[in-house]
Write an enzyme that holds these catalytic residues in place. Structure first.
Site, short mmCIF file in Angstrom:
data_model
loop_
_atom_site.label_atom_id
_atom_site.label_comp_id
_atom_site.label_asym_id
_atom_site.label_seq_id
_atom_site.Cartn_x
_atom_site.Cartn_y
_atom_site.Cartn_z
N GLY A 1 0.65 -1.28 0.10
CA GLY A 1 -0.15 -0.13 -0.06
C GLY A 1 0.81 1.17 -0.11
CB ALA B 1 7.03 -2.82 -1.06
CE LYS C 1 1.72 -12.17 -5.98
NZ LYS C 1 1.22 -11.03 -5.62
CG ASN D 1 3.77 -17.80 0.15
OD1 ASN D 1 4.99 -17.74 -0.76
ND2 ASN D 1 3.29 -17.01 0.21
CB SER E 1 4.38 -12.76 2.97
OG SER E 1 3.68 -13.65 2.32
#
Lengths: 308, 308
Positions: A12, A129, A185, A193, A256
């Protein structure tokens, strides 16, 4: 364009920064007190390699969001999407478009509970990010954004948004098949993950093991089978190439889910990746045992670590 | 009785101690230099709660084993059984019985490569023990031993051995169906050992999770289905009771696979538990995906931790 970004985590902040720098009127919406306070006091700082930059940008809590916007970009954690849309309904007017850029699967159904179909835009991004500390985001790397209006009536506006994002340097494009990209994806994430989180290892370490290929190929097979039933055709061999190419680019990276579960003892998004495939597999009568057990192991570890 | 115990780990030391104390002529055989040296120098020390005792007992390396014995009790790690039997073949004469008390499944086939069927005795024990340091074993708790001759011609000798062990306080009995007990124990281990290792948690922590029951029940279903094909009938509901009763008694315990893999970075016995069921499931055309993935995850973790 008046844009609200619902969920001012790493992604964001990246989008908020790039859109603000190119003249858009952006408001960030988030619930993390220290992050809000830091940005209100010092602005949003971004670090990109050797370079840093700081911008003034408005950041508010969902309860404070009252001013109508043209576009909402949803960038929450998967399990927070519905709650966030409920809290900011004051700013979602009859013509407000809501672009969903969350990771994972199943978000269109959640969106449809809060936003009329004509205003939904589904998207997928491979930008990355990080958050260094409250108020400070790490950029770096490059990426793309694809999006597609859920309803033909929304195409024109979606294409305007593509143009706005492209001008911001976000490599945006209008897609005729965003579901394909979303599933592709999700399938990549579905192989990396949870396995990195369960095995407490980075992507290179996991993919170098003697059993990685067997695990990865079975997960891909389950994603492929369920995607087919959902109207998305993924080719297993192409998917394997795509996963291995992706994994080679980020060998040292802890995904993540590892960051959430192992490093920070937070709830994971597994129910929107392997867990979604297992759930849909059950509905369709397709065996998805690897996705099922992986989901169960992640939830077991969440319980053991008493995540919040 | 002249008895050689091949594999003087915790369990080998326990049996060696108890048999020696009741007058049997026991030789321990092992390959751990520090352990051999300590026992040769200071004797075998055992600790049982507040009590300690030390006995003189012969311990040698496999290469030094030349003297014929009446009985060999095999107590190696699963993957070391064949290698050990090969190395000590000098002491296995025409009438030497070999009792297999290893954990896990599939050992009868390995035994049959080195020992004529008439001399094989298959057994299972639920005694426990630990190694505190080289030369020092921890006893504590109670247990039983069951055994059955692989061939009718071996029954008489097997029953003599039962008597010898029973006199040593080992609660031994002759079984008419030792395969049932072996499978039942393996199934208990199959639900706990690998899951605790993968989740890095003790038995109580794993069994308290919200997904434990789903995982445990699917593992049991796979063991039950493969056991049936191997001529052993396990009832799923009874098996569930047995597993939960067992787990409740050892909630704070970290199973041996956790000790091996996570604590000591050593190879695990997973190929003789879940891995055996997955391999046999493939042969029989029975789906065993949970055992398969669990085995793959354990091997992946072995690779990541560079076990030896």
């Amino acid at each position: 364009m008046k844009i609200a970004i619902a969920g001012a985590g790493a992604m964001g902040c990246r989008f908020g920064y790039m859109l603000t720098k190119t003249g858009q009127e952006v408001t960030l919406i988030d619930e993390w007190p220290a992050h809000i306070e830091a940005i209100q006091k010092n602005g949003l700082k971004v670090v990109d390699g050797e370079n840093t930059d700081t911008i003034d940008i408005k950041i508010i809590r969902p309860e404070e969001a009252t001013e109508e916007v043209d576009v909402v970009i949803a960038f929450t954690k998967s399990m927070k999407l519905g709650e966030m849309l409920e809290k900011i309904k004051a700013i979602i007017h009859e013509d407000t478009k809501v672009l969903c850029l969350l990771n994972g699967l199943g978000h269109e159904d959640t969106m449809a509970k809060y936003v009329p179909r004509k205003n939904i835009i589904m998207g997928v991004t491979i930008w990355t990010a990080g958050i260094i500390e409250p108020g400070v985001a790490r950029l770096g790397g490059t990426g793309t954004v694809e999006m597609q209006a859920a309803d033909p009536s929304g195409v024109a506006i979606a294409k305007e948004l593509v143009e706005v994002m492209d001008k911001a340097g976000l490599n945006a494009s209008y897609s005729e098949d965003v579901h394909f990209s979303t599933w592709r994806k999700a399938c990549v994430n579905g192989t990396m993950n949870a396995t990195c989180a369960i095995l407490d290892a980075n992507i290179g370490e996991v993919f170098d093991t003697s059993t990685a290929e067997a695990i990865v190929m079975q997960i891909i097979a389950e994603f492929v089978a369920v995607a087919e039933k959902e109207g998305v055709h993924l080719d297993p061999a192409a998917m394997k190439d795509y996963v291995y190419t992706a994994s080679n680019k980020v060998r040292g990276h802890y995904p993540s889910m590892h960051q959430d579960l192992i490093q920070n003892h937070r709830f994971t998004e597994v129910d929107f990746l392997n867990g979604f495939v297992a759930r849909k597999g059950k509905e369709y009568g397709i065996p998805t045992p690897y996705c099922q057990l992986i989901t169960e192991l992640i939830h077991a570890k969440e319980d053991i670590l008493k995540v919040k």
